[in-house]
Motif scaffolding. Structure first.
Motif, PDB file in Angstrom:
ATOM      1  N   ALA A  48       4.442  34.982   4.351  1.00 21.21           N
ATOM      2  CA  ALA A  48       3.488  33.964   3.880  1.00 21.21           C
ATOM      3  C   ALA A  48       2.744  33.351   5.061  1.00 21.21           C
ATOM      4  O   ALA A  48       1.520  33.166   5.017  1.00 21.21           O
ATOM      5  N   GLY A  49       3.468  33.051   6.141  1.00 22.34           N
ATOM      6  CA  GLY A  49       2.834  32.491   7.332  1.00 22.34           C
ATOM      7  C   GLY A  49       1.856  33.455   7.972  1.00 22.34           C
ATOM      8  O   GLY A  49       0.785  33.059   8.424  1.00 22.34           O
ATOM      9  N   ALA A  50       2.212  34.737   7.973  1.00 19.72           N
ATOM     10  CA  ALA A  50       1.342  35.745   8.586  1.00 19.72           C
ATOM     11  C   ALA A  50       0.023  35.899   7.846  1.00 19.72           C
ATOM     12  O   ALA A  50      -0.986  36.266   8.446  1.00 19.72           O
ATOM     13  N   ILE A  51       0.033  35.612   6.541  1.00 19.94           N
ATOM     14  CA  ILE A  51      -1.209  35.735   5.762  1.00 19.94           C
ATOM     15  C   ILE A  51      -1.830  34.366   5.461  1.00 19.94           C
ATOM     16  O   ILE A  51      -2.783  34.265   4.700  1.00 19.94           O
ATOM     17  N   HIS A  52      -1.264  33.324   6.060  1.00 17.14           N
ATOM     18  CA  HIS A  52      -1.801  31.959   5.939  1.00 17.14           C
ATOM     19  C   HIS A  52      -1.826  31.483   4.483  1.00 17.14           C
ATOM     20  O   HIS A  52      -2.809  30.884   4.034  1.00 17.14           O
ATOM     21  N   ARG A  53      -0.729  31.751   3.772  1.00 21.18           N
ATOM     22  CA  ARG A  53      -0.583  31.300   2.390  1.00 21.18           C
ATOM     23  C   ARG A  53       0.749  30.580   2.272  1.00 21.18           C
ATOM     24  O   ARG A  53       1.645  30.754   3.095  1.00 21.18           O
ATOM     25  N   SER A  54       0.898  29.800   1.222  1.00 21.18           N
ATOM     26  CA  SER A  54       2.161  29.081   1.019  1.00 21.18           C
ATOM     27  C   SER A  54       3.261  30.052   0.601  1.00 21.18           C
ATOM     28  O   SER A  54       2.989  31.114   0.035  1.00 21.18           O
ATOM     29  N   LEU A  55       4.486  29.669   0.875  1.00 21.95           N
ATOM     30  CA  LEU A  55       5.637  30.459   0.459  1.00 21.95           C
ATOM     31  C   LEU A  55       5.649  30.609  -1.058  1.00 21.95           C
ATOM     32  O   LEU A  55       5.927  31.688  -1.586  1.00 21.95           O
ATOM     33  N   SER A  56       5.315  29.539  -1.759  1.00 18.89           N
ATOM     34  CA  SER A  56       5.278  29.579  -3.225  1.00 18.89           C
ATOM     35  C   SER A  56       4.287  30.627  -3.724  1.00 18.89           C
ATOM     36  O   SER A  56       4.606  31.436  -4.599  1.00 18.89           O
ATOM     37  N   PHE A  57       3.082  30.611  -3.175  1.00 23.39           N
ATOM     38  CA  PHE A  57       2.070  31.577  -3.613  1.00 23.39           C
ATOM     39  C   PHE A  57       2.499  33.006  -3.283  1.00 23.39           C
ATOM     40  O   PHE A  57       2.360  33.908  -4.108  1.00 23.39           O
ATOM     41  N   TYR A  58       3.048  33.204  -2.085  1.00 25.68           N
ATOM     42  CA  TYR A  58       3.495  34.545  -1.728  1.00 25.68           C
ATOM     43  C   TYR A  58       4.605  35.013  -2.671  1.00 25.68           C
ATOM     44  O   TYR A  58       4.633  36.175  -3.073  1.00 25.68           O
ATOM     45  N   GLY A  59       5.505  34.118  -3.020  1.00 28.82           N
ATOM     46  CA  GLY A  59       6.564  34.468  -3.976  1.00 28.82           C
ATOM     47  C   GLY A  59       5.990  34.916  -5.310  1.00 28.82           C
ATOM     48  O   GLY A  59       6.482  35.866  -5.925  1.00 28.82           O
TER      49      GLY A  59
END
Length: 95
Positions: A48-59
């Motif tokens: 999530a950090g590598a794509i600059h998105r929240s952990l929630s959204f990546y989940g």
């Protein structure tokens, strides 16, 4: 604890490429992303950090419960060192 329902969410995305209809399965895509992430030893938080998105959204992406933008798609390709066609092919249901 509240149970979340995604009854109104369609886990498929239909594309029309050169007059050919292609349906992408977001759940299958998410499972593929999860396998690729884990094979690289990354946590969901790191990805999530590598794509600059929240952990929630990546989940949600890994579960196939959210659609991603083209920008997010490209960032995932780069973060996981995948080819775009490899990622798209993973989302096409096998018949």
């Amino acid at each position: 604890m509240r149970k979340l329902h995604y009854n109104n969410f369609n886990a498929n995305v239909a594309l029309n490429i050169g007059g050919t209809a292609i349906e992408l399965d977001l759940v299958t895509l998410g499972r593929y992303l999860q396998r690729q992430r884990k094979s690289r030893g990354m946590t969901q938080g790191e990805c999530a950090g590598a794509i600059h998105r929240s952990l929630s959204f990546y989940g949600h992406i890994e579960r196939g419960t959210r659609k991603m933008s083209m920008e997010t798609f490209c960032e995932l390709v780069l973060a996981l060192d995948l080819s775009a066609d490899e990622l798209l092919r993973a989302a096409i249901p096998r018949r």
